[in-house]
Design a protein around this motif. Sequence first.
Motif, short mmCIF file in Angstrom:
data_model
loop_
_atom_site.label_atom_id
_atom_site.label_comp_id
_atom_site.label_asym_id
_atom_site.label_seq_id
_atom_site.Cartn_x
_atom_site.Cartn_y
_atom_site.Cartn_z
N GLY A 186 0.85 -1.19 0.00
CA GLY A 186 0.00 0.00 0.00
C GLY A 186 0.88 1.23 0.00
N ARG A 188 0.01 4.49 -0.96
CA ARG A 188 -0.60 5.81 -0.86
C ARG A 188 -0.34 6.44 0.50
NH1 ARG A 188 -6.53 5.46 -3.90
NH2 ARG A 188 -5.70 5.05 -5.99
N GLN A 191 -1.31 5.04 4.37
CA GLN A 191 -1.61 3.61 4.34
C GLN A 191 -0.54 2.77 5.02
OE1 GLN A 191 -2.36 2.32 0.32
NE2 GLN A 191 -4.36 3.34 0.20
N VAL A 195 -0.93 -1.19 6.59
CA VAL A 195 -0.17 -2.20 5.85
C VAL A 195 0.76 -2.96 6.80
CG1 VAL A 195 1.60 -2.52 4.10
CG2 VAL A 195 -0.34 -1.05 3.63
N PHE A 208 5.29 -0.11 1.90
CA PHE A 208 4.48 1.11 1.87
C PHE A 208 5.20 2.24 1.16
CE2 PHE A 208 6.57 0.69 5.99
CZ PHE A 208 7.35 1.84 6.03
N CYS A 258 -2.59 -6.11 -2.73
CA CYS A 258 -2.33 -4.74 -3.17
C CYS A 258 -3.55 -3.88 -2.83
CB CYS A 258 -2.05 -4.70 -4.67
SG CYS A 258 -1.60 -3.06 -5.28
N LEU A 259 -3.30 -2.80 -2.10
CA LEU A 259 -4.38 -1.91 -1.68
C LEU A 259 -4.65 -0.78 -2.67
CD1 LEU A 259 -3.53 -1.64 2.13
CD2 LEU A 259 -4.96 -3.32 0.97
N ASN A 260 -3.73 -0.51 -3.57
CA ASN A 260 -3.93 0.52 -4.61
C ASN A 260 -3.34 0.02 -5.93
OD1 ASN A 260 -1.43 0.65 -3.33
ND2 ASN A 260 -1.08 2.78 -3.93
N ASP A 299 -11.18 2.51 -3.03
CA ASP A 299 -9.77 2.54 -2.65
C ASP A 299 -9.30 3.93 -2.26
OD1 ASP A 299 -9.93 3.72 -5.10
OD2 ASP A 299 -8.22 2.66 -5.99
N VAL A 305 -9.94 1.25 3.37
CA VAL A 305 -8.68 0.50 3.18
C VAL A 305 -8.23 -0.12 4.50
CG1 VAL A 305 -6.26 0.76 2.55
CG2 VAL A 305 -8.02 1.87 1.18
N ALA A 309 -7.79 -4.14 4.93
CA ALA A 309 -6.47 -4.64 5.29
C ALA A 309 -6.50 -5.35 6.64
CB ALA A 309 -5.46 -3.48 5.31
#
Length: 364
Positions: A186, A188, A191, A195, A208, A258-260, A299, A305, A309
């Motif tokens: 992640g 961004r 985040q 993470v 991150f 993957c968060l983004n 997202d 998020v 997560a």
Amino acid sequence: MIIRQAIIRHGRRIATRPRLPWIRSFASEVDIEAIEASLDRSLKETHSIESLLQNESSDVVPQIDNDTHTTPDYNNDEVAEAFRSLKRQESLTSHLGTTLTPHYTPHTLLTHPPQPSEITLPLLLASQSHLGHSTSLWNPLNSRYIFGIRSGIHIISLDVTAAHLRRACRVVSGVTERGGLVLFVGTRKNQDRCVVNAAKLAGGCHLFERWTPGSITNGHQILGRCRMQVVDEFDQPVPGLENELLERPVLKPDLVVCLNPLENWVMLHECGLHGIPTVGIIDTDANPTWVTYPIPANDDSLRCVQLLAGVLGKAGEEGQRRRRERAKKGEVTYQPEAFELKSREGEMKTGGDAEAIHHAGGSG
């Protein structure tokens, strides 16, 4: 002789003089009028001070009238009776009604994320998981995840989000139960905490910051100096295998979360080239075919998020717990890779379960 004659001659004259003038010659003259004037002034000042004190005392401490200033009777006071009636009513009705509690505490999503079994539609709705992007930015491949349009914005179906999130939790739990390595990514802003916390729960790795291109396709050159160690089924390090690990290729994740995905499409492409499954949060403007297990959600919302997560991290923690319980019973849920051990006596090849590697490492 001369002094004696002088005393005899003048002594009679001095003795015959009257005494009053002689006494007055040794005293100072007294002004009777000045003394009387001073006494008059002192008396006037005293009278003025007394009158002033009397006036002040009459203003500050008025005289108390015994008829009006009496001790109140609290037993017959209406105000006291009304107050006692109010307290009596509160004691009878205090247990009725509802108790107001805070509906949202931001830190709980990080410190105590919910379990995968606790996923509900109101929880996803409160996390703003249903908000998509403008209709002009949508990807047509996400049409099956969209519930409708409101004020020019696509609304994501929370039923689909909950179903895909539960599926992703089963995947993460299965990978960690079999001793797999899960990588949480992640990049961004803000985040990093979620993470790191998710990776700590699942016993995996985290990223991150910016993804370095080639970390998977050219990992020997980029990550060749990273330290590795061999652990047994109880995650305890096995000594004596440090030199043998220098010639082995770098580790690759067994699953990437993957968060983004929009900012990390290069990483997703490398994972696809090497057959590494991926889990990603797919908004209405992203391509769902980039990841193996998409989770349609918002997202751009940090709260959403953090929720996703944390739930995935809890799923990984549950898989690790089941793996350790089976290890205590003597069951190894994964098959270690075979590799060569160089000892002083010669070369020895080992393979199979973790117990064989552990004994081989102890003998080497």
